[in-house]
Design a protein around this motif. Structure first.
Motif, short mmCIF file in Angstrom:
data_model
loop_
_atom_site.label_atom_id
_atom_site.label_comp_id
_atom_site.label_asym_id
_atom_site.label_seq_id
_atom_site.Cartn_x
_atom_site.Cartn_y
_atom_site.Cartn_z
N ILE A 136 30.83 44.97 57.95
CA ILE A 136 29.54 44.31 57.78
C ILE A 136 28.69 44.55 59.01
N LEU A 137 27.51 45.13 58.82
CA LEU A 137 26.56 45.34 59.91
C LEU A 137 25.77 44.05 60.10
N GLY A 138 26.00 43.36 61.21
CA GLY A 138 25.37 42.07 61.45
C GLY A 138 24.01 42.18 62.10
N THR A 139 23.25 41.10 62.05
CA THR A 139 21.93 41.06 62.68
C THR A 139 22.02 41.03 64.20
N ASP A 140 23.22 40.91 64.73
CA ASP A 140 23.42 41.02 66.18
C ASP A 140 23.55 42.47 66.60
N GLY A 141 23.44 43.40 65.64
CA GLY A 141 23.51 44.83 65.95
C GLY A 141 24.91 45.37 66.03
N LYS A 142 25.90 44.56 65.68
CA LYS A 142 27.29 44.99 65.75
C LYS A 142 27.86 45.26 64.35
N LEU A 143 28.78 46.20 64.29
CA LEU A 143 29.51 46.44 63.06
C LEU A 143 30.80 45.61 63.14
N HIS A 144 30.89 44.62 62.26
CA HIS A 144 32.03 43.71 62.26
C HIS A 144 33.09 44.22 61.30
N VAL A 145 34.32 44.27 61.77
CA VAL A 145 35.44 44.78 61.00
C VAL A 145 36.34 43.62 60.60
N ILE A 146 36.61 43.51 59.29
CA ILE A 146 37.38 42.38 58.76
C ILE A 146 38.58 42.88 57.99
N ASP A 147 39.72 42.23 58.20
CA ASP A 147 40.90 42.51 57.39
C ASP A 147 40.69 41.86 56.03
N PRO A 148 40.58 42.64 54.94
CA PRO A 148 40.26 42.06 53.64
C PRO A 148 41.37 41.17 53.10
N ALA A 149 42.59 41.36 53.56
CA ALA A 149 43.71 40.57 53.05
C ALA A 149 43.73 39.16 53.63
N THR A 150 43.23 39.02 54.86
CA THR A 150 43.27 37.72 55.54
C THR A 150 41.90 37.13 55.84
N GLY A 151 40.86 37.97 55.82
CA GLY A 151 39.52 37.50 56.20
C GLY A 151 39.34 37.43 57.70
N LYS A 152 40.31 37.89 58.47
CA LYS A 152 40.25 37.80 59.93
C LYS A 152 39.37 38.90 60.51
N LEU A 153 38.49 38.50 61.44
CA LEU A 153 37.65 39.47 62.15
C LEU A 153 38.53 40.19 63.18
N THR A 154 38.61 41.51 63.07
CA THR A 154 39.49 42.28 63.95
C THR A 154 38.75 43.04 65.04
N ALA A 155 37.44 43.28 64.86
CA ALA A 155 36.66 43.98 65.87
C ALA A 155 35.18 43.78 65.61
N SER A 156 34.37 43.91 66.67
CA SER A 156 32.91 43.87 66.56
C SER A 156 32.37 44.93 67.52
N TRP A 157 31.80 45.99 66.95
CA TRP A 157 31.38 47.15 67.74
C TRP A 157 29.86 47.24 67.81
#
Length: 223
Positions: A136-157
């Motif tokens: 998900i590309l957020g309005t903070d300018g970061k690409l957020h990476v989520i584990d679809p199985a758990t919903g856990k945010l794993t990275a924000s680039w």
């Protein structure tokens, strides 16, 4: 095919290769947007959840809310979970969604997950990575990476500068396109397109365009 008129849509019909109806459902008000998950399960967005087409039949997945519009979705052949937007304000001119949906097509269930505090996204923000990870590309300018199985945010680039969604949907805003290990992100404010390496989380290259970028797509793999 969707069921409805120019004024409203209520569901969908599945046809075989000869055009014969094999399944029908009118349990998807406002049907809009589609994605395909692992096992060729098709998800259609509704104003109150998602309508799945699997094993030759339709299955409704309720959101648990009277109104919860899911329109844009992103699927992956590596995952049984679909990523969808999630809007809950029926009368909003512009809703800045603070949560997203994960639809498990194997268990016919839907989970909502909050975005990081103060961060929203737009209908051009959703994608899937090479291993099925939700992006998900957020309005903070970061690409957020989520584990679809758990919903856990794993990275924000970090990719682009912070941005706001314009009121008109046709107006340019940062857009995400993913192919393989590459995520391409437009930045209308600077007339640039950035290529992010999804294996490292680093911007691998940028190009400045002569015009303001809006929508983005690409050729099929292998070309």
């Amino acid at each position: 095919m969707t069921l409805g008129t120019e004024e409203s849509r209520s569901g969908a019909i599945a046809l075989d290769k000869d055009g014969k109806e094999i399944a029908r459902s009118e349990e998807c008000p406002g049907v809009h947007g589609e994605a395909v998950a692992q096992g060729e399960v098709v998800g259609l967005g509704c104003n109150d959840g998602v309508l799945l087409f699997k094993n030759g039949a339709f299955v409704k997945v309720e959101s648990g809310r009277e109104y919860s519009r899911i329109g844009d979705q992103a699927g992956s052949e590596k995952s049984s979970v679909l990523l969808g937007d999630f809007k809950v304000e029926p009368d909003a001119e512009l809703e800045n969604p603070g949560q997203f949906a994960l639809i498990d097509t194997a268990t016919n269930s839907l989970t909502t997950v909050p975005m990081p505090q103060g961060v929203s996204y737009s209908f051009r923000s959703l994608g899937r990575g090479p291993q099925g990870e939700a992006l998900i590309l957020g309005t903070d300018g970061k690409l957020h990476v989520i584990d679809p199985a758990t919903g856990k945010l794993t990275a924000s680039w970090p990719v682009v500068g912070a941005w706001k969604e314009p009121r008109e949907w046709q107006e340019p805003r940062p857009a995400l396109f993913v192919r393989g290990d590459d995520a391409c992100v437009t930045e209308p404010a600077t007339k640039k397109v950035h290529r992010l390496d999804l294996t490292t989380g680093k911007v691998a290259g940028s190009a400045t365009l002569d015009a303001i970028p809006n929508e983005i797509s690409g050729t099929v793999s292998g070309h």
